[in-house]
Design an enzyme around this catalytic site. Sequence first.
Site, mmCIF file in Angstrom:
data_model
loop_
_atom_site.group_PDB
_atom_site.id
_atom_site.type_symbol
_atom_site.label_atom_id
_atom_site.label_comp_id
_atom_site.label_asym_id
_atom_site.label_seq_id
_atom_site.Cartn_x
_atom_site.Cartn_y
_atom_site.Cartn_z
ATOM 1 N N ARG A 128 0.847 -1.194 0.000
ATOM 2 C CA ARG A 128 0.000 0.000 0.000
ATOM 3 C C ARG A 128 0.878 1.236 0.000
ATOM 4 O O ARG A 128 1.950 1.248 0.638
ATOM 5 C CB ARG A 128 -0.906 0.032 1.242
ATOM 6 C CG ARG A 128 -2.079 -0.921 1.189
ATOM 7 C CD ARG A 128 -3.140 -0.481 0.173
ATOM 8 N NE ARG A 128 -4.292 -1.366 0.190
ATOM 9 C CZ ARG A 128 -4.479 -2.392 -0.643
ATOM 10 N NH1 ARG A 128 -3.578 -2.673 -1.566
ATOM 11 N NH2 ARG A 128 -5.579 -3.112 -0.564
ATOM 12 N N HIS A 174 -0.854 0.163 -9.656
ATOM 13 C CA HIS A 174 -1.584 -0.732 -8.749
ATOM 14 C C HIS A 174 -2.146 -1.937 -9.518
ATOM 15 O O HIS A 174 -3.353 -2.194 -9.509
ATOM 16 C CB HIS A 174 -2.712 0.031 -8.025
ATOM 17 C CG HIS A 174 -3.164 -0.658 -6.775
ATOM 18 N ND1 HIS A 174 -3.581 0.009 -5.645
ATOM 19 C CD2 HIS A 174 -3.262 -1.983 -6.465
ATOM 20 C CE1 HIS A 174 -3.923 -0.857 -4.706
ATOM 21 N NE2 HIS A 174 -3.737 -2.079 -5.193
HETATM 22 P P1 NAP Z 1 -1.969 -11.433 5.088
HETATM 23 O O1 NAP Z 1 -2.178 -12.833 4.640
HETATM 24 O O2 NAP Z 1 -2.934 -10.837 6.052
HETATM 25 O O3 NAP Z 1 -0.489 -11.372 5.704
HETATM 26 C C1 NAP Z 1 -0.018 -10.261 6.386
HETATM 27 C C2 NAP Z 1 1.427 -10.513 6.832
HETATM 28 O O4 NAP Z 1 1.943 -9.268 7.331
HETATM 29 C C3 NAP Z 1 1.527 -11.539 7.950
HETATM 30 O O5 NAP Z 1 2.675 -12.327 7.777
HETATM 31 C C4 NAP Z 1 1.682 -10.656 9.191
HETATM 32 O O6 NAP Z 1 2.414 -11.232 10.247
HETATM 33 C C5 NAP Z 1 2.476 -9.499 8.628
HETATM 34 N N1 NAP Z 1 2.262 -8.306 9.471
HETATM 35 C C6 NAP Z 1 1.116 -7.660 9.744
HETATM 36 N N2 NAP Z 1 1.319 -6.641 10.602
HETATM 37 C C7 NAP Z 1 2.645 -6.668 10.898
HETATM 38 C C8 NAP Z 1 3.472 -5.909 11.742
HETATM 39 N N3 NAP Z 1 2.969 -4.900 12.488
HETATM 40 N N4 NAP Z 1 4.783 -6.216 11.805
HETATM 41 C C9 NAP Z 1 5.288 -7.229 11.080
HETATM 42 N N5 NAP Z 1 4.555 -8.016 10.250
HETATM 43 C C10 NAP Z 1 3.244 -7.735 10.162
HETATM 44 O O7 NAP Z 1 -1.907 -10.437 3.852
HETATM 45 P P2 NAP Z 1 -1.709 -10.795 2.299
HETATM 46 O O8 NAP Z 1 -2.920 -11.460 1.746
HETATM 47 O O9 NAP Z 1 -0.421 -11.487 2.143
HETATM 48 O O10 NAP Z 1 -1.666 -9.332 1.656
HETATM 49 C C11 NAP Z 1 -0.744 -8.357 2.076
HETATM 50 C C12 NAP Z 1 -1.153 -6.990 1.518
HETATM 51 O O11 NAP Z 1 -0.841 -6.897 0.132
HETATM 52 C C13 NAP Z 1 -2.640 -6.660 1.556
HETATM 53 O O12 NAP Z 1 -3.040 -6.233 2.847
HETATM 54 C C14 NAP Z 1 -2.770 -5.559 0.538
HETATM 55 O O13 NAP Z 1 -2.638 -4.288 1.143
HETATM 56 C C15 NAP Z 1 -1.582 -5.804 -0.399
HETATM 57 N N6 NAP Z 1 -2.034 -6.151 -1.772
HETATM 58 C C16 NAP Z 1 -1.608 -5.389 -2.812
HETATM 59 C C17 NAP Z 1 -1.999 -5.717 -4.098
HETATM 60 C C18 NAP Z 1 -1.524 -4.953 -5.290
HETATM 61 O O14 NAP Z 1 -2.016 -5.175 -6.383
HETATM 62 N N7 NAP Z 1 -0.544 -4.090 -5.143
HETATM 63 C C19 NAP Z 1 -2.824 -6.832 -4.314
HETATM 64 C C20 NAP Z 1 -3.233 -7.579 -3.236
HETATM 65 C C21 NAP Z 1 -2.832 -7.233 -1.945
HETATM 66 P P3 NAP Z 1 1.897 -12.544 11.050
HETATM 67 O O15 NAP Z 1 2.143 -13.679 10.083
HETATM 68 O O16 NAP Z 1 2.759 -12.584 12.245
HETATM 69 O O17 NAP Z 1 0.438 -12.306 11.327
HETATM 70 C C1 GLV Z 2 -5.394 -4.946 -4.009
HETATM 71 O O1 GLV Z 2 -4.734 -3.994 -3.768
HETATM 72 C C2 GLV Z 2 -5.888 -5.844 -3.024
HETATM 73 O O2 GLV Z 2 -5.903 -5.506 -1.830
HETATM 74 O O3 GLV Z 2 -6.309 -6.964 -3.406
#
Ligand code: NAP
Ligand code: GLV
Length: 310
Positions: free
Chosen positions: A225, A273
């Site tokens: 983000r 994005h």
């Molecule tokens: P997720 O499954 O919820 O995983 C989040 C990870 O971040 C977990 O490993 C968590 O640690 C870690 N985390 C959270 N808060 C933290 C902190 N304060 N300190 C250290 N580590 C922390 O999320 P995801 O599905 O992988 O997605 C991640 C993010 O990618 C989304 O929230 C979104 O904003 C972004 N995204 C971007 C796009 C794009 O097109 N650019 C697309 C999709 C998603 P723990 O394992 O210890 O809980």
């Molecule tokens: C895109 O940014 C998502 O959160 O899936």
Amino acid sequence: MAILFLTPSANAASRWADGLKKQFAGEDIRINSGPEGDGDVEFAIVWKPPPGRLAALPNLKAIFSIGAGVDHVFADPGLPEGVPIVRLIDETLTTQMTEYVVMNVLWHHREMDDYAALVAAETWRHLHPPRTPERRVGIMGLGVLGSAAAEALSRFGFSLAAWTRRPRAWPLGEAFSGPDGLQPFLARSDILVCLLPLTPETAGILDAAAFSALPQGAVVINAARGGHLVEADLLDALESGQIKAATLDVFEQEPLAPGHRFWSHPKIRVTPHIASLTYPDAAAREIARNIARLRAGAPMIGVVDRDREY
Ligand code: NAP
Ligand code: GLV
């Protein structure tokens, strides 16, 4: 009972209308409708819902984000209490993010920006980047997306580290966690990949302090983000050479404003994005499965923790 789709984007509304009607044939599907009939709405499917809109739905049973991130839901100060918030976990989303991370890590690992500059100067020269096991890649966030990207990178043989909130054993590399683990994690990240959720704890985490903790000449890839990055600090770190280059998919303000320095910065690669995209047909299928689970009294997949905000 009805399903309400809420988004400020006319483009998203028209792309989703067909997918939802197909997936939820026979159900009452509403796009950005209300307030008449709000009492019928059982499920909201949302991207950046208008603040206060969800609180006006008295019979709401669940809120589904059409993205993996839910920061756009928590941005609503009037978010109704007690209604589960469910993020999207979808194979296409995960595959595309893995592709994006691998593509950009390889780009920087093989020093393709340097070759582009050499080619522009019509100069034929071989560079000698560190070999793959010598290149240290650090992944912030080892959730659904970070884990998949890390597994793909491990197949190339990179020296991996990850940083998470909670400690964990991790077979693919060095695992760091919590505030105490951040500095040592950054200190061994030649290429830093941010895949954290945006929460009060992670906002602005890519700042001057983080950049100075990285090895000199490190690369930053932010596919999470825009709110993670302090833009002015990145520009300073690029100017000083502390950071060699950055790939940015997400921005504080989207779309990136015309004339923003990032567009034309020679050390920044900008994408709009698109690291991973939500495809309405596949996403609607996942949401339908969750609604079926809820109706059957089974736990839904992807329910987020309201206290942690991810
Ligand atoms: P997720 O499954 O919820 O995983 C989040 C990870 O971040 C977990 O490993 C968590 O640690 C870690 N985390 C959270 N808060 C933290 C902190 N304060 N300190 C250290 N580590 C922390 O999320 P995801 O599905 O992988 O997605 C991640 C993010 O990618 C989304 O929230 C979104 O904003 C972004 N995204 C971007 C796009 C794009 O097109 N650019 C697309 C999709 C998603 P723990 O394992 O210890 O809980
Ligand atoms: C895109 O940014 C998502 O959160 O899936």
